[in-house]
Scaffold this active site. Structure first.
Site, mmCIF file in Angstrom:
data_model
loop_
_atom_site.group_PDB
_atom_site.id
_atom_site.type_symbol
_atom_site.label_atom_id
_atom_site.label_comp_id
_atom_site.label_asym_id
_atom_site.label_seq_id
_atom_site.Cartn_x
_atom_site.Cartn_y
_atom_site.Cartn_z
ATOM 1 N N SER A 154 0.865 -1.193 0.000
ATOM 2 C CA SER A 154 0.000 0.000 0.000
ATOM 3 C C SER A 154 0.894 1.232 0.000
ATOM 4 O O SER A 154 2.042 1.167 0.461
ATOM 5 C CB SER A 154 -0.859 0.004 1.271
ATOM 6 N N TYR B 99 -1.192 -0.824 10.394
ATOM 7 C CA TYR B 99 -1.350 -1.177 8.971
ATOM 8 C C TYR B 99 -0.101 -0.788 8.187
ATOM 9 O O TYR B 99 0.414 -1.568 7.378
ATOM 10 C CB TYR B 99 -2.584 -0.447 8.427
HETATM 11 N N1 LIG Z 1 -8.743 -0.488 -0.989
HETATM 12 C C1 LIG Z 1 -7.665 0.282 -0.842
HETATM 13 O O1 LIG Z 1 -7.754 1.531 -0.876
HETATM 14 C C2 LIG Z 1 -6.313 -0.352 -0.654
HETATM 15 C C3 LIG Z 1 -5.186 0.471 -0.797
HETATM 16 C C4 LIG Z 1 -3.922 -0.085 -0.664
HETATM 17 C C5 LIG Z 1 -3.786 -1.434 -0.407
HETATM 18 N N2 LIG Z 1 -4.882 -2.219 -0.255
HETATM 19 C C6 LIG Z 1 -4.675 -3.637 -0.011
HETATM 20 O O2 LIG Z 1 -5.233 -4.362 -1.092
HETATM 21 C C7 LIG Z 1 -5.591 -5.676 -0.633
HETATM 22 C C8 LIG Z 1 -7.032 -5.952 -1.048
HETATM 23 O O3 LIG Z 1 -7.864 -5.040 -0.333
HETATM 24 P P1 LIG Z 1 -9.335 -4.633 -0.803
HETATM 25 O O4 LIG Z 1 -9.366 -3.163 -0.905
HETATM 26 O O5 LIG Z 1 -9.751 -5.458 -1.956
HETATM 27 O O6 LIG Z 1 -10.135 -5.014 0.535
HETATM 28 P P2 LIG Z 1 -11.432 -5.889 0.795
HETATM 29 O O7 LIG Z 1 -11.700 -5.713 2.226
HETATM 30 O O8 LIG Z 1 -12.481 -5.577 -0.198
HETATM 31 O O9 LIG Z 1 -10.923 -7.382 0.487
HETATM 32 C C9 LIG Z 1 -10.033 -8.034 1.329
HETATM 33 C C10 LIG Z 1 -10.338 -9.524 1.290
HETATM 34 O O10 LIG Z 1 -9.380 -10.182 2.140
HETATM 35 C C11 LIG Z 1 -10.085 -11.165 2.872
HETATM 36 N N3 LIG Z 1 -9.371 -11.494 4.106
HETATM 37 C C12 LIG Z 1 -9.191 -10.703 5.179
HETATM 38 N N4 LIG Z 1 -8.528 -11.370 6.127
HETATM 39 C C13 LIG Z 1 -8.263 -12.603 5.631
HETATM 40 C C14 LIG Z 1 -7.616 -13.746 6.151
HETATM 41 N N5 LIG Z 1 -7.111 -13.767 7.387
HETATM 42 N N6 LIG Z 1 -7.525 -14.836 5.366
HETATM 43 C C15 LIG Z 1 -8.051 -14.842 4.111
HETATM 44 N N7 LIG Z 1 -8.707 -13.790 3.590
HETATM 45 C C16 LIG Z 1 -8.815 -12.682 4.343
HETATM 46 C C17 LIG Z 1 -11.455 -10.549 3.143
HETATM 47 O O11 LIG Z 1 -12.420 -11.528 3.508
HETATM 48 C C18 LIG Z 1 -11.742 -9.854 1.825
HETATM 49 O O12 LIG Z 1 -12.418 -10.704 0.931
HETATM 50 C C19 LIG Z 1 -5.367 -5.667 0.874
HETATM 51 O O13 LIG Z 1 -4.115 -6.244 1.150
HETATM 52 C C20 LIG Z 1 -5.325 -4.196 1.209
HETATM 53 O O14 LIG Z 1 -4.580 -3.935 2.380
HETATM 54 C C21 LIG Z 1 -6.154 -1.698 -0.380
#
Ligand SMILES: NC(=O)c1ccc[n+]([C@@H]2O[C@H](COP(=O)([O-])OP(=O)(O)OC[C@H]3O[C@@H](n4cnc5c(N)ncnc54)[C@H](O)[C@@H]3O)[C@@H](O)[C@H]2O)c1
Length: 247
Positions: A142, A155
Site C-alpha cells: 500500500s 497497517y
Molecule cells: N482499498 C484500498 O484503498 C487499498 C489500498 C492499498 C492497499 N490495499 C490492499 O489491497 C488488498 C485488497 O484489499 P481490498 O481493498 O480489496 O479489501 P477488501 O476488504 O475488499 O478485500 C479483502 C479480502 O481479504 C479477505 N481477508 C481478510 N482477512 C483474511 C484472512 N485472514 N484470510 C483470508 N482472507 C482474508 C477478506 O475476507 C476480503 O475478501 C489488501 O491487502 C489491502 O490492504 C487496499
C-alpha cells in the site's frame, strides 16, 4: 479448471488470496479472462466458493494467518490446478486507529493477516512453483507502507514489511521465482468505505491524476508483473496511486 487457450496468462496456474471481494475478486475476473486457471481463497468461504463457481475456477476457504490452513489450501490448489506457477496475495485487513488507541490484540491481528499471511502463502507455494519449473509472486502492499500516516500505524508497519518481505524473497527465490510488490493508492472497496465517507474529496483531488483509482488499475499492474512481459523484473515495487505518493 477453466483455462482459455489464449490471453496474456494462457496456461498459467495462479493462486489468488482475498478473492471473495474487492481487488482479489477483480484480479480473479481479469486473470480468468486472460486465460489463467485459478485457485481462489478467502476467509469468507461461502463468497469465494460462489465466485469460483461463477468463473469456472477452483475455490475454497482459507485463513491466511493460520499456517496449517494455508498449507492445506496450497496442497489442494496444486492438486486442483495440476501445479502452481503464480500467486497474488490480496488478502488484507485495515484498522484505522492511532497507535496510542491500538490494543496489542489489534496490532497482532493486523501483522498476522497482512504480513505473516503474505509470508505463509509465499513460503508454502514456493516449493510447488519450483516443481512447476518457476513462477511469479505479486504481493499487495500500500502507499501506507511507503509514507507514514497518523491513524494507520499498525497497517503501515505491516505493509512496509510486505515490501521488504517481497524484496528479500526475490533475492532468495531467484532465478526460478520472481517476486514483486504493488502499492495501491485509495481504491473504493469495502475496506475503505469508512475512510471515503469522511475523506473522499481530499483523496480524490490531491493526486496528479485527480481521480480515485479503480480495482482494475491495480489488477493491470499485477497482470504485467505476473505475465512474461515483466520477465526481467523482480524485487521491484510498483506504485499504482495516480501520483499520490509523490505529491
Ligand atoms: N482499498 C484500498 O484503498 C487499498 C489500498 C492499498 C492497499 N490495499 C490492499 O489491497 C488488498 C485488497 O484489499 P481490498 O481493498 O480489496 O479489501 P477488501 O476488504 O475488499 O478485500 C479483502 C479480502 O481479504 C479477505 N481477508 C481478510 N482477512 C483474511 C484472512 N485472514 N484470510 C483470508 N482472507 C482474508 C477478506 O475476507 C476480503 O475478501 C489488501 O491487502 C489491502 O490492504 C487496499
Amino acid at each position: 479448471m477453466a483455462s482459455q487457450g489464449s490471453g496474456r496468462l494462457a496456461g498459467r496456474r495462479i493462486v489468488i488470496t482475498g478473492a471473495a471481494r474487492g481487488m482479489g475478486l477483480a484480479t480473479a475476473e481479469i486473470f480468468a479472462a486472460e486465460g489463467a486457471s485459478l485457485a481462489l481463497c478467502d476467509r469468507d468461504e461461502q463468497a469465494v466458493r460462489a465466485n469460483a463457481e461463477r468463473l469456472g475456477q477452483f475455490g475454497g476457504g482459507c485463513d491466511v494467518s493460520d499456517e496449517s490452513d494455508v498449507q492445506r489450501f496450497c496442497n489442494e490448489a496444486e492438486s486442483a490446478l495440476g501445479g502452481v506457477d503464480g500467486l497474488i496475495n490480496a488478502a488484507g485487513i485495515l484498522i484505522m486507529k492511532p497507535l496510542m488507541e491500538t490494543s496489542l490484540a489489534e496490532w497482532q491481528r493486523v501483522l498476522d493477516v497482512n504480513l505473516t499471511g503474505t509470508m505463509l502463502m509465499c513460503q508454502k507455494l514456493a516449493p510447488a512453483m519450483r516443481r512447476a519449473g518457476g513462477g511469479t509472486m505479486v504481493n499487495i502492499s500500500s502507499i501506507g507502507g511507503l509514507r507514514p500516516a497518523p491513524t494507520t500505524t499498525a497497517y503501515a508497519v505491516s505493509k512496509a514489511g510486505v515490501i521488504m518481505l517481497s524484496n528479500s524473497l526475490a533475492a532468495e527465490l531467484g532465478p526460478d521465482i520472481r517476486v514483486n510488490t504493488v502499492c495501491p493508492g485509495t481504491i473504493p472497496t469495502d475496506m475503505v468505505t469508512d475512510l471515503l465517507a469522511t475523506s473522499r474529496d481530499r483523496l480524490t483531488e490531491t493526486p496528479a491524476l485527480k481521480r480515485l483509482g479503480k480495482a482494475e488499475d491495480v489488477v493491470k499492474a499485477m497482470l504485467f508483473l505476473t505475465s512474461d512481459e515483466s520477465s526481467y523484473i523482480t524485487g521491484d515495487t510498483l506504485t499504482v496511486d495516480g501520483g499520490w505518493a509523490y505529491r
